[in-house]
Design a protein around this motif. Structure first.
Motif, PDB file in Angstrom:
ATOM      1  N   PRO A   4       0.813  -1.222   0.000  1.00 54.53           N
ATOM      2  CA  PRO A   4       0.000   0.000   0.000  1.00 54.53           C
ATOM      3  C   PRO A   4       0.848   1.275   0.000  1.00 54.53           C
ATOM      4  CG  PRO A   4      -0.889  -1.576   1.570  1.00 54.53           C
ATOM      5  CD  PRO A   4       0.439  -2.123   1.102  1.00 54.53           C
ATOM      6  N   LEU A   5       1.959   1.260   0.718  1.00 53.05           N
ATOM      7  CA  LEU A   5       2.852   2.417   0.736  1.00 53.05           C
ATOM      8  C   LEU A   5       3.508   2.612  -0.626  1.00 53.05           C
ATOM      9  CD1 LEU A   5       4.390   4.711   2.139  1.00 53.05           C
ATOM     10  CD2 LEU A   5       6.080   2.995   2.856  1.00 53.05           C
ATOM     11  N   PHE A   6       4.011   1.536  -1.215  1.00 55.15           N
ATOM     12  CA  PHE A   6       4.652   1.650  -2.529  1.00 55.15           C
ATOM     13  C   PHE A   6       3.651   2.175  -3.570  1.00 55.15           C
ATOM     14  CE2 PHE A   6       7.561  -2.097  -1.199  1.00 55.15           C
ATOM     15  CZ  PHE A   6       8.381  -1.236  -0.493  1.00 55.15           C
ATOM     16  N   ASN A   7       2.420   1.664  -3.532  1.00 51.86           N
ATOM     17  CA  ASN A   7       1.383   2.133  -4.463  1.00 51.86           C
ATOM     18  C   ASN A   7       1.102   3.619  -4.257  1.00 51.86           C
ATOM     19  OD1 ASN A   7       1.151  -0.442  -5.520  1.00 51.86           O
ATOM     20  ND2 ASN A   7      -0.582  -0.979  -4.217  1.00 51.86           N
ATOM     21  N   PHE A  20      15.572  -1.470  -5.869  1.00 45.72           N
ATOM     22  CA  PHE A  20      16.504  -0.935  -4.884  1.00 45.72           C
ATOM     23  C   PHE A  20      15.811   0.080  -3.970  1.00 45.72           C
ATOM     24  CE2 PHE A  20      19.355   2.568  -3.728  1.00 45.72           C
ATOM     25  CZ  PHE A  20      20.284   1.893  -2.956  1.00 45.72           C
ATOM     26  N   ASP A  21      14.964   0.949  -4.563  1.00 42.05           N
ATOM     27  CA  ASP A  21      14.227   1.941  -3.779  1.00 42.05           C
ATOM     28  C   ASP A  21      13.263   1.269  -2.809  1.00 42.05           C
ATOM     29  OD1 ASP A  21      15.464   4.052  -5.154  1.00 42.05           O
ATOM     30  OD2 ASP A  21      13.881   4.101  -6.683  1.00 42.05           O
ATOM     31  N   ARG A  22      12.583   0.256  -3.278  1.00 40.39           N
ATOM     32  CA  ARG A  22      11.650  -0.474  -2.413  1.00 40.39           C
ATOM     33  C   ARG A  22      12.384  -1.101  -1.226  1.00 40.39           C
ATOM     34  NH1 ARG A  22       6.534  -2.433  -4.977  1.00 40.39           N
ATOM     35  NH2 ARG A  22       6.256  -1.127  -6.801  1.00 40.39           N
ATOM     36  N   ASP A  23      13.523  -1.696  -1.499  1.00 43.49           N
ATOM     37  CA  ASP A  23      14.310  -2.311  -0.418  1.00 43.49           C
ATOM     38  C   ASP A  23      14.784  -1.253   0.575  1.00 43.49           C
ATOM     39  OD1 ASP A  23      13.992  -4.786  -1.610  1.00 43.49           O
ATOM     40  OD2 ASP A  23      15.990  -4.786  -2.545  1.00 43.49           O
ATOM     41  N   ARG A  24      15.176  -0.126   0.058  1.00 35.29           N
ATOM     42  CA  ARG A  24      15.661   0.950   0.924  1.00 35.29           C
ATOM     43  C   ARG A  24      14.526   1.487   1.808  1.00 35.29           C
ATOM     44  NH1 ARG A  24      19.330   6.005  -0.979  1.00 35.29           N
ATOM     45  NH2 ARG A  24      20.166   6.410   1.076  1.00 35.29           N
ATOM     46  N   ILE A  25      13.368   1.697   1.232  1.00 34.09           N
ATOM     47  CA  ILE A  25      12.205   2.171   1.999  1.00 34.09           C
ATOM     48  C   ILE A  25      11.855   1.164   3.080  1.00 34.09           C
ATOM     49  CG2 ILE A  25       9.728   2.681   1.870  1.00 34.09           C
ATOM     50  CD1 ILE A  25      10.364   3.786  -1.020  1.00 34.09           C
ATOM     51  N   ALA A  26      11.831  -0.108   2.713  1.00 36.09           N
ATOM     52  CA  ALA A  26      11.483  -1.154   3.686  1.00 36.09           C
ATOM     53  C   ALA A  26      12.525  -1.254   4.801  1.00 36.09           C
ATOM     54  CB  ALA A  26      11.333  -2.502   2.977  1.00 36.09           C
ATOM     55  N   PHE A  52       2.635   6.162   8.225  1.00 35.61           N
ATOM     56  CA  PHE A  52       1.726   5.907   7.111  1.00 35.61           C
ATOM     57  C   PHE A  52       0.745   4.847   7.582  1.00 35.61           C
ATOM     58  CE2 PHE A  52       0.497   3.518   3.301  1.00 35.61           C
ATOM     59  CZ  PHE A  52       0.017   4.552   2.497  1.00 35.61           C
ATOM     60  N   ILE A  53      -0.548   5.119   7.505  1.00 36.49           N
ATOM     61  CA  ILE A  53      -1.562   4.211   8.035  1.00 36.49           C
ATOM     62  C   ILE A  53      -1.874   3.121   7.007  1.00 36.49           C
ATOM     63  CG2 ILE A  53      -3.915   3.999   8.943  1.00 36.49           C
ATOM     64  CD1 ILE A  53      -3.688   7.012   9.710  1.00 36.49           C
TER      65      ILE A  53
END
Length: 192
Positions: A4-7, A20-26, A52-53
């Protein structure tokens, strides 16, 4: 859990997140659970997180000198919650942030903000959110100045029907700047 956050990020930034960005955010944003009525922030504390809810409902409010709750925000899934002034400037908050329902969040600390802002999609998302927040604030201020209680409620109902279903009338009345009895009286003809 992070989808949901990535979307949300991709929708608001109009950019695809790279793996890479997704991994970094996580690696930066961590899950946090709040039970109903549990505080995310207490007045007088420095806001340690922005959240982020993912699931749930949260309200942000202050307490007036006469003990009345003054609701500043009502938030549900895919909304962000923080006290920006306290979070950014590291000063004690004048607000409480409380889970109205059991709530799942993804949170980050102030010290991680610069790391997140290195991601171009996050930069664009925050810029778009800032623009939208400013516009929403202007509309809310205009409504408080120029609309009566029924008109404010009808506008709120049109813009946020899902919030009306999730929070009690006295919270919505406080958010709109009216007392519950006034809102009960004026909304009877248009009650849905």
């Amino acid at each position: 859990m992070y989808d949901p956050l990535f979307n949300y990020i991709e929708r608001y930034s109009d950019a695809q997140l790279l793996p890479f960005d997704r991994d970094r955010i996580a690696s930066i944003m961590k899950p946090k659970k709040l039970r109903r009525k549990q505080l995310f922030l207490e007045e007088g504390s420095i806001c340690a997180y922005t959240g982020f809810i993912l699931k749930g409902a949260v309200r942000q409010f202050s307490i007036s000198e006469n003990g009345m709750e003054c609701i500043n925000q009502l938030c549900i899934e895919n909304w962000w919650i923080t006290d920006r002034e306290s979070f950014i400037h590291r000063i004690p908050s004048t607000y409480y942030i409380e889970a109205w329902e059991d709530t799942d969040l993804l949170v980050f600390r102030r010290s991680d903000l610069d790391l997140l802002l290195e991601i171009p999609a996050i930069q664009r998302m925050f810029w778009k959110m800032s623009e939208n927040n400013h516009i929403a604030f202007q509309k809310r201020l205009d409504a408080a100045i120029s609309l009566n209680a029924l008109q404010r409620y009808e506008r709120f109902l049109r813009c946020y029907p899902e919030i009306v279903q999730r929070f009690p009338l006295h919270h919505i009345a406080s958010y709109l700047g009216v007392v519950k009895e006034t809102l009960s009286r004026v909304r009877k003809p248009s009650k849905m």
